[in-house]
Design an enzyme around this catalytic site. Structure first.
Site, PDB file in Angstrom:
ATOM      1  N   CYS A 213      38.085  38.744  43.924  1.00  0.00           N
ATOM      2  CA  CYS A 213      36.643  38.686  43.654  1.00  0.00           C
ATOM      3  C   CYS A 213      35.854  38.299  44.909  1.00  0.00           C
ATOM      4  CB  CYS A 213      36.350  37.711  42.504  1.00  0.00           C
ATOM      5  SG  CYS A 213      36.964  36.060  42.795  1.00  0.00           S
ATOM      6  N   THR A 214      36.467  37.437  45.734  1.00  0.00           N
ATOM      7  CA  THR A 214      35.813  37.068  46.993  1.00  0.00           C
ATOM      8  C   THR A 214      35.667  38.300  47.881  1.00  0.00           C
ATOM      9  OG1 THR A 214      36.802  34.896  46.891  1.00  0.00           O
ATOM     10  CG2 THR A 214      35.983  35.580  49.026  1.00  0.00           C
TER      11      THR A 214
END
Ligand SMILES: [Zn+2]
Length: 436
Positions: A213-214
């Site tokens: 997700c980062t």
């Protein structure tokens, strides 16, 4: 540079002789001082160095200067210009040549009497007998997989008696060195006695990865942008192709996409070199770490062969990032280790068929993880084989396994091979009579 190595042997080995011809309080078990030890070291002993890279160059030099004469070296790589800062046996004119060949030539030319034999190729391509010849094997590798392979080779040479005790005369000692930046380790593996590589696999945690997700939503560093291109964009846009870290075009593609993403988020610092570093997970090599770890490894090899001192028990770690720190831990063997133990036990009813035994292995908590399509043999007899002999051996699957074993034994040591494995596994099959 002037060569100051004394060639007169009595003078030249004076330091080694101090260790080998005198008794002391720290000597190893069974140590008998005398000049015969040096003769053994220099005539009968054969040592194999795996790898001729940063660690390998140091190990070869240390071995030759410590009195080892018959040294073999194996490496599949050729010399790259980026190696020259620390792989000190190589020169600019050697770029493109095999590392093992050049390293052997340099040591032979520089250390009088040294007899280094080069093998340019993959460790997997050498037959088992090749490894059997050596008194001790020193590993100067940078890959986990190659270490696991050499560990499985050494462990597969180990034989056990009926009670499952290791036959000491079949132990092939390994000395493993490893470095990563300012950190390093040296360890001694005596298969069946000290933990093997597989017993302590947890020492190598999975490589740290960024949360997806980062990468997808909140990139903050150049590495995030590179991993976004490498892991997410590649699978979206080129999913039909396998990413190859050695393919220049693939790397270039990741680099330009990472650069575009970095621009979008105002992140600076994405370079082609960094892209390579992140994707290939390269940590800069530090020459001093290699030198220290190599010295520790060669000293252990000398101790193993001559018993002039008790050996390392059994894992030394070194950190040189803030001062110099070393620490030694006596790790323990895993008695259930599928590689170095007398065999993982599989218990089955007496009338079990070979197919059912294979199914039990695949369902076994440890074995199941290591196997996909196992072949099974018993002594020199192939019970079930994959590949070209599959058809011939297939009828055995339906037979009660007991019929296939010699003398109707209730227990048998099976050898299991699988494409997923680097070397064979031992399985102790125990057939249980039904309860009366
Ligand atoms: Zn083990």
């Amino acid at each position: 540079m002037e060569d100051t190595t004394p060639t007169n042997s009595s003078e030249r080995w004076i330091d080694i002789d101090k260790l080998l011809t005198r008794n002391g309080n720290l000597v190893g078990p069974g140590f008998e001082p005398g000049p015969e030890l040096r003769d053994f070291l220099q005539q009968d002993c054969k040592v194999l160095c795996i790898g001729a890279g940063g660690l390998g160059c140091e190990i070869l030099k240390d071995l030759a200067l410590s009195g080892f004469v018959n040294i073999d070296v194996i490496d599949m790589d050729t010399i790259d210009v980026s190696n020259l800062n620390r792989q000190f046996l190589f020169r600019l004119q050697d770029v493109g040549k095999p590392k093992a060949v050049v390293a052997a030539e340099r040591i032979n030319a520089r250390v009088p009497g040294a007899n280094v034999t080069a093998h340019f190729g993959r460790i997997e391509d050498m037959p088992l007998q090749f490894y059997q010849e050596f008194t001790v094997i020193v590993l100067g590798l940078d890959s986990l997989e190659a270490r696991r392979y050499m560990n499985s080779i050494a462990c597969s040479l180990l034989e056990f008696d009926e009670e499952g005790n290791p036959d000491m005369s079949t132990i092939k000692p390994l000395v493993d060195g490893g470095t990563e930046g300012f950190k390093g380790h040296a360890r001694v593996i005596l298969p069946g006695v000290t933990p093997c590589f597989e017993c302590t696999l947890w020492l190598f945690p999975p490589q740290t990865k960024f949360p997806l997700c980062t990468l997808a939503e909140t990139p903050r560093t150049p590495a995030h942008c590179i991993e976004y291109a490498h892991l997410i964009l590649w699978s979206q846009q080129r999913s039909h192709e396998e990413f190859d870290t050695d393919d220049e075009e693939h790397m270039q593609w990741v680099y330009s996409n990472a650069l575009a993403r970095a621009k979008q988020y105002g992140i600076e610092g994405v370079t082609f070199q960094l892209t390579q570093g992140v994707v290939k997970n390269i940590i800069p090599a530090i020459a001093s770490t290699n030198a220290i770890v190599s010295a520790a490894c060669v000293l252990e090899a000398l101790k193993l062969i001559t018993m002039c001192s008790t050996g390392l028990n059994n894992y030394m770690m070194y950190t040189g990032s803030q001062g110099i720190y070393t620490h030694t831990v006596a790790y323990e063997r895993d008695p259930q280790c599928p590689v170095c133990s007398a065999g993982v036990e599989v218990v089955a009813p007496a009338d079990t068929t070979l197919q059912q035994v294979i199914d039990l292995m695949l369902a076994h908590p440890q074995l199941g993880k290591m196997l996909a399509h196992p072949s099974v043999s018993y002594g020199s007899k192939q019970l079930y084989a994959r590949g070209i002999y599959e058809e011939d051996s297939r009828p055995n699957l339906a037979k009660p396994v007991r019929e296939l074993l010699e003398g109707d034994e209730p227990a048998a040591l099976l050898t299991v091979n699988d494409k997923k494995l680097s070397a064979s596994l031992r399985v102790r099959l125990r057939l249980k009579e039904p309860q009366q």
